[in-house]
Design a protein around this motif. Structure first.
Motif, PDB file in Angstrom:
ATOM      1  N   TYR A  61      11.671 -13.348  27.661  1.00  0.00           N
ATOM      2  CA  TYR A  61      12.120 -13.752  26.338  1.00  0.00           C
ATOM      3  C   TYR A  61      11.141 -14.738  25.722  1.00  0.00           C
ATOM      4  CZ  TYR A  61      14.595 -17.431  29.119  1.00  0.00           C
ATOM      5  OH  TYR A  61      14.947 -18.427  29.999  1.00  0.00           O
ATOM      6  N   ARG A  69       8.241 -15.558  30.236  1.00  0.00           N
ATOM      7  CA  ARG A  69       8.938 -16.319  29.201  1.00  0.00           C
ATOM      8  C   ARG A  69       7.879 -17.167  28.508  1.00  0.00           C
ATOM      9  NH1 ARG A  69      11.458 -16.983  34.023  1.00  0.00           N
ATOM     10  NH2 ARG A  69      13.347 -15.765  34.313  1.00  0.00           N
ATOM     11  N   VAL A 123      12.077  -8.198  23.135  1.00  0.00           N
ATOM     12  CA  VAL A 123      12.699  -9.263  23.923  1.00  0.00           C
ATOM     13  C   VAL A 123      13.491 -10.179  22.993  1.00  0.00           C
ATOM     14  CG1 VAL A 123      10.935  -9.218  25.739  1.00  0.00           C
ATOM     15  CG2 VAL A 123      10.654 -10.772  23.792  1.00  0.00           C
ATOM     16  N   PRO A 155      20.678 -16.359  24.002  1.00  0.00           N
ATOM     17  CA  PRO A 155      19.645 -15.424  23.539  1.00  0.00           C
ATOM     18  C   PRO A 155      20.085 -14.719  22.258  1.00  0.00           C
ATOM     19  CG  PRO A 155      20.068 -15.122  25.878  1.00  0.00           C
ATOM     20  CD  PRO A 155      21.114 -16.059  25.364  1.00  0.00           C
ATOM     21  N   TYR A 158      19.183 -11.503  19.846  1.00  0.00           N
ATOM     22  CA  TYR A 158      18.481 -10.229  19.738  1.00  0.00           C
ATOM     23  C   TYR A 158      18.253  -9.934  18.263  1.00  0.00           C
ATOM     24  CZ  TYR A 158      19.386  -9.730  24.672  1.00  0.00           C
ATOM     25  OH  TYR A 158      19.405  -9.937  26.028  1.00  0.00           O
TER      26      TYR A 158
END
Length: 186
Positions: free
Chosen positions: A29, A104, A132, A151, A153
């Motif tokens: 990510y 990352r 990601v 997170p 998206y």
């Protein structure tokens, strides 16, 4: 040893706390850290990363990686970027994401500690290209805390995505509030 020392410095000596967690189940990510208004942001971010024990790399301007401190920045997970050359950095970083099983990358969307009217969009296109999520974290100096979001998206609507980022950061008080644009990111 480093972990315990970092926890002691971060929590006890400096009085900072971590609100939220970097995802451990996700291997890839982009981490965006803002507001980036002071030299203090970097050591606090490195301490927070060490406290969490999550491996997160970063890129920085090439001049930071020259002697005598270059070795230290590399050991801390950094990679130099020559911003004077017109290379396609987005594609190069997308390729790194595609080559690695775990990666990352932390970036400052502002690209500078100075006031900026708009965020740089490279992090966004890297996340799109590598498919990601983005994990936001904030330097909240008023409350002495690093705030980590779940997170995110990306959608197919860039304006909607940037409004989501703005909503997360709009009430954060950085080290130098006058250097943070919390009104419009695009």
């Amino acid at each position: 040893m480093i972990h315990r020392l970092s926890k002691f410095i971060f929590h006890t000596l400096l009085g900072w706390k971590l609100v939220g967690n970097f995802p451990t189940e996700l291997k890839k990510y982009i981490v965006i850290g803002a507001p980036h208004t002071s030299w203090k942001d970097f050591p606090i971010a490195i301490l927070a990363r060490t406290v969490t024990r999550i491996k997160i790399n970063y890129i920085g301007k090439a001049s930071l990686f020259k002697p005598p401190f270059g070795l230290i920045f590399r050991k801390l997970g950094g990679t130099p970027v020559d911003r004077s050359k017109s290379t396609n950095l987005v594609d190069a970083i997308v390729a790194i994401f595609n080559e690695k099983d775990e990666f990352r990358l932390a970036l400052s969307p502002e690209g500078t500690r100075k006031y900026t009217d708009k965020w740089k969009t490279g992090f966004y296109f890297i996340a799109k290209g590598a498919n990601v999520p983005i994990v936001m974290f904030a330097f909240d100096f008023k409350n002495k805390q690093i705030v980590v979001a779940d997170p995110y998206y990306l959608t197919d609507d860039m304006e909607k995505d940037f409004n989501h980022f703005l909503d997360f950061y709009k009430d954060i008080i950085p080290a130098k509030p006058e250097l943070f644009n919390n009104k419009n990111l695009l």
